[in-house]
Design a protein around this motif. Structure first.
Motif, PDB file in Angstrom:
ATOM      1  N   GLU A 272      67.932 -74.241  65.763  1.00 51.31           N
ATOM      2  CA  GLU A 272      66.946 -74.013  66.728  1.00 51.31           C
ATOM      3  C   GLU A 272      67.101 -74.581  68.251  1.00 51.31           C
ATOM      4  O   GLU A 272      66.594 -74.115  69.420  1.00 51.31           O
ATOM      5  CB  GLU A 272      65.246 -74.423  66.194  1.00 51.31           C
ATOM      6  CG  GLU A 272      64.830 -75.888  65.835  1.00 51.31           C
ATOM      7  CD  GLU A 272      63.829 -75.591  65.650  1.00 51.31           C
ATOM      8  OE1 GLU A 272      63.032 -75.356  65.225  1.00 51.31           O
ATOM      9  OE2 GLU A 272      63.356 -76.325  64.349  1.00 51.31           O
ATOM     10  N   LEU A 276      73.141 -71.358  73.049  1.00 49.80           N
ATOM     11  CA  LEU A 276      73.990 -70.433  72.815  1.00 49.80           C
ATOM     12  C   LEU A 276      74.869 -69.994  74.127  1.00 49.80           C
ATOM     13  O   LEU A 276      76.148 -68.780  73.332  1.00 49.80           O
ATOM     14  CB  LEU A 276      73.224 -68.732  72.432  1.00 49.80           C
ATOM     15  CG  LEU A 276      71.582 -68.782  71.111  1.00 49.80           C
ATOM     16  CD1 LEU A 276      71.158 -67.804  71.545  1.00 49.80           C
ATOM     17  CD2 LEU A 276      72.365 -70.010  70.155  1.00 49.80           C
ATOM     18  N   VAL A 303      71.363 -68.727  60.974  1.00 55.18           N
ATOM     19  CA  VAL A 303      70.731 -69.441  61.613  1.00 55.18           C
ATOM     20  C   VAL A 303      69.567 -69.988  61.282  1.00 55.18           C
ATOM     21  O   VAL A 303      68.941 -68.931  60.750  1.00 55.18           O
ATOM     22  CB  VAL A 303      71.070 -67.468  62.727  1.00 55.18           C
ATOM     23  CG1 VAL A 303      70.458 -67.654  63.899  1.00 55.18           C
ATOM     24  CG2 VAL A 303      72.570 -67.371  62.478  1.00 55.18           C
ATOM     25  N   SER A 306      64.474 -68.840  64.139  1.00 61.69           N
ATOM     26  CA  SER A 306      63.602 -68.582  65.757  1.00 61.69           C
ATOM     27  C   SER A 306      64.171 -68.154  66.271  1.00 61.69           C
ATOM     28  O   SER A 306      64.572 -67.639  67.303  1.00 61.69           O
ATOM     29  CB  SER A 306      63.187 -69.954  66.589  1.00 61.69           C
ATOM     30  OG  SER A 306      64.374 -70.833  66.289  1.00 61.69           O
ATOM     31  N   LYS A 307      65.768 -68.449  65.793  1.00 59.24           N
ATOM     32  CA  LYS A 307      66.628 -68.039  66.589  1.00 59.24           C
ATOM     33  C   LYS A 307      67.484 -66.184  66.740  1.00 59.24           C
ATOM     34  O   LYS A 307      68.799 -66.072  66.994  1.00 59.24           O
ATOM     35  CB  LYS A 307      68.286 -68.849  66.527  1.00 59.24           C
ATOM     36  CG  LYS A 307      68.148 -70.190  67.837  1.00 59.24           C
ATOM     37  CD  LYS A 307      68.285 -70.027  69.446  1.00 59.24           C
ATOM     38  CE  LYS A 307      67.777 -71.569  69.656  1.00 59.24           C
ATOM     39  NZ  LYS A 307      67.435 -71.496  71.141  1.00 59.24           N
ATOM     40  N   TYR A 308      67.327 -66.039  65.312  1.00 58.53           N
ATOM     41  CA  TYR A 308      68.062 -64.998  64.908  1.00 58.53           C
ATOM     42  C   TYR A 308      68.051 -63.338  65.936  1.00 58.53           C
ATOM     43  O   TYR A 308      69.083 -62.605  65.905  1.00 58.53           O
ATOM     44  CB  TYR A 308      67.640 -64.541  63.240  1.00 58.53           C
ATOM     45  CG  TYR A 308      68.385 -63.572  62.369  1.00 58.53           C
ATOM     46  CD1 TYR A 308      69.312 -63.749  61.648  1.00 58.53           C
ATOM     47  CD2 TYR A 308      67.745 -62.537  61.891  1.00 58.53           C
ATOM     48  CE1 TYR A 308      70.086 -62.733  60.728  1.00 58.53           C
ATOM     49  CE2 TYR A 308      68.247 -61.466  62.003  1.00 58.53           C
ATOM     50  CZ  TYR A 308      69.914 -61.496  61.205  1.00 58.53           C
ATOM     51  OH  TYR A 308      70.482 -60.380  60.386  1.00 58.53           O
ATOM     52  N   LEU A 311      70.566 -64.076  68.618  1.00 63.62           N
ATOM     53  CA  LEU A 311      71.965 -64.359  68.559  1.00 63.62           C
ATOM     54  C   LEU A 311      72.654 -62.824  67.929  1.00 63.62           C
ATOM     55  O   LEU A 311      73.411 -62.624  68.207  1.00 63.62           O
ATOM     56  CB  LEU A 311      71.677 -65.442  67.527  1.00 63.62           C
ATOM     57  CG  LEU A 311      73.415 -66.002  66.859  1.00 63.62           C
ATOM     58  CD1 LEU A 311      73.864 -66.932  68.141  1.00 63.62           C
ATOM     59  CD2 LEU A 311      73.466 -66.869  65.577  1.00 63.62           C
ATOM     60  N   THR A 405      69.530 -66.159  57.422  1.00 65.79           N
ATOM     61  CA  THR A 405      68.936 -67.672  57.878  1.00 65.79           C
ATOM     62  C   THR A 405      68.242 -68.056  57.400  1.00 65.79           C
ATOM     63  O   THR A 405      68.613 -68.370  56.417  1.00 65.79           O
ATOM     64  CB  THR A 405      67.601 -66.530  58.406  1.00 65.79           C
ATOM     65  OG1 THR A 405      66.779 -66.199  57.071  1.00 65.79           O
ATOM     66  CG2 THR A 405      67.587 -65.165  59.895  1.00 65.79           C
TER      67      THR A 405
END
Ligand code: NAD
Length: 509
Positions: A272, A276, A303, A306-308, A311, A405
């Motif tokens: 997190e 990126l 991943v 929260s960033k999936y 991304l 994830t």
């Protein structure tokens, strides 16, 4: 390409050779080498026969008797000359590598640069093959260890690094006083033969025997013969885990030594706290560079939940911009797979992933028509997966990225480690607690662990290799040279008494 082949004395389109530099005609199996770039024939080449192989071993044994008498810094000087020749031939050799293997020209030139770099490293090393000196427990005694060459180092190499991995081994093995016998991949023999030709000239200029650097052309059978030969004390083998297990068993049975550099299944963890802007290019290069045919290619992306979404969106948009085509054209990011077999493996893996519950987010396509006439070009693929899927634990040598994830870093590290292979790994985070946890003994179990750098692209200064089914070998820099020598512990008594170790008394009249 004909001009380049001619410069390396590989003139005829139907080049027949059994043992590389000796140019003996052979009756062994014929390999037709077609470029994956355009499908055109580069040449034909014959495998060594068992008799031819044994002759080369004998020549190497004789050459060893001369080579080992040269002081190590003099051997270093020969390696320096080889490195200088490589500088002169960088463009031609890099182009040949790119055309025969299908990697981008930049990567082909990069391979040759790695060879040059390892030669420089080996030249310095030739004055630093240090042994330790210890204090003896006995008075007027001295203890020390010294390092001696092994003899013939057998080198089996894979198609994806047709020349650099040989040089990692050979440059170090030579300064250590060994002679090298190379069995290159039967898929990329011409790049290997070009290297032999370069070294042959260096040896000739210095009145040294050709057997210091020899070669056998052949496939699995010749590799097996090398593994079984008791006159080859060390076999350094790079390739699939299947091959490594076979080599380990055969060499182990005769109690020989191995360095094994085998398959990888490398993951990047994006936490997190990742930036990126750095992570995306590293992931894309790792996953699609060399069309996913590096042992260190990124195959799994782990991943933080929260960033999936962000991304996946950014990755898919970057994948859409990838230009796929002739790797000799600098504008292209992705070239072909090595052959149609590899294309079948790509399709099979994607179908298996779908059967096991994976969802294709991008890709899953074989490219057809001009300029893809070789039939070896595929669309890099992203698959939403979960770590329990069996296919995710398997190395497919193609540009397929499994994305999954996690919620806690412990979980991410467990996913990273829960595969049979242990080559390369990395974490993207700006949080020092996360990066240190990843690098700790409870963190990544791989031979390579990076922070804010992708999984692929190693420097020659470090010892390269991986754990578990990657084989446990280390090559190239740091103290990897020790695997190419035998250690001898020496104790000298310069006193007038004869004391025994551990205070043992053994008196008699
Ligand atoms: P491969 O195993 O098919 O062949 C590699 C070499 O081993 C070839 O020269 C081949 O002729 C020889 N060989 C095959 N079977 C053998 C046997 N039973 N005994 C002796 N020799 C044998 O691999 P490949 O398709 O050329 O290369 C891809 C594989 O190599 C991937 O798994 C990749 O991860 C691995 N690789 C690993 C590293 C590393 O440093 N860890 C580097 C490059 C490639």
């Amino acid at each position: 390409m004909k001009d380049i082949l001619k410069k390396f004395n590989l003139t005829s389109p139907f080049y027949s050779v059994s043992t590389g530099q000796y140019h003996w005609k052979s009756t062994g199996e014929t390999f037709k080498i077609n470029s994956p770039v355009d499908g055109l024939l580069i040449g034909e080449i014959n495998s060594a026969t068992a008799t031819g192989f044994n002759k080369v071993v004998q020549q190497a044994q004789t050459a060893f008797l001369t080579w080992r008498t040269l002081p190590a810094p003099k051997r270093g000087d020969i390696v320096r000359q080889f490195g200088n020749e490589l500088r002169l031939h960088k463009q031609d050799l890099g182009t040949l590598v790119s055309y025969e293997m299908g990697k981008s020209l930049q990567e082909g030139l990069g391979e040759v640069q790695e060879m040059i770099d390892i030669c420089d490293f080996a030249v310095g090393l030739s004055r630093q093959l240090y042994g330790l000196q210890m204090h003896s427990e006995r008075p007027q005694h001295r203890m020390l260890e010294q390092w001696h060459p092994l003899g013939i180092v057998g080198i089996i190499s894979a198609f994806n690094f047709p020349v650099a991995v040989w040089a990692w081994n050979a440059a170090i093995a030579w300064v250590c006083g060994n002679v090298c016998l190379w069995k290159p991949s039967e898929k990329t023999p011409f790049s290997a033969l070009a290297c032999q030709e370069i070294m042959k000239t260096v040896l000739k200029n210095n009145n040294l025997p050709e057997g210091i650097s020899s070669m056998v052309i052949g496939g699995r059978d010749i590799g097996k013969q090398m593994a079984a030969n008791p006159n080859i004390p060390l076999v350094s083998a790079t390739g699939s885990t299947r091959m490594g297990k076979s080599v380990a068993e055969t060499v182990g049975k005769r109690l020989g030594k191995t360095i094994l550099e085998l398959g990888g299944n490398n993951a990047i963890i994006v936490t997190e706290n990742a930036d990126l802007k750095h992570a995306i290019p590293a992931i894309v290069f790792g996953a699609v560079g060399t069309a996913g045919q590096r042992c260190t290619s990124t195959r799994r992306l782990i991943v933080h939940a929260s960033k999936y979404d962000v991304l996946v969106k950014q990755l898919s948009s970057t994948y859409k911009q990838l230009s796929i085509g002739n790797p000799l054209n600098e504008k292209n990011h992705v070239g072909p797979l090595i052959d149609k077999d590899a294309v079948n493996q790509y399709t099979k893996a994607i179908n298996t992933a779908i059967e096991q519950g994976g969802k294709v987010l991008y890709g899953n396509k074989i490219l057809e028509g001009t300029p893809y006439s070789s039939g070896c070009y595929v669309l890099p693929t992203i698959i939403e997966a979960n770590p329990k899927m069996a296919i995710v634990k398997h190395e497919t040598f193609a540009p397929i990225l499994y994305i999954m994830t996690y919620d806690t870093l412990e979980e991410a590290i467990a996913i990273n480690n829960n595969v049979p292979q242990g080559l390369s790994s990395s974490v993207f985070t700006l949080n020092i607690r996360e990066s240190e946890a990843f690098l700790s003994h409870q963190g990544s179990d791989c031979g390579i662990a990076n922070v804010n750098i992708g999984t692929s692209g190693a420097e020659i200064g470090g010892a390269f290799g991986g754990e578990k089914e990657t084989g446990g070998g280390r090559e190239s820099g740091s103290d990897a040279w020790k695997a190419y020598m035998r250690r001898q512990t020496c104790t000298l008594n310069y006193g007038k008494a004869m004391p025994l170790a551990q205070g043992i008394k053994f008196d008699f009249n």
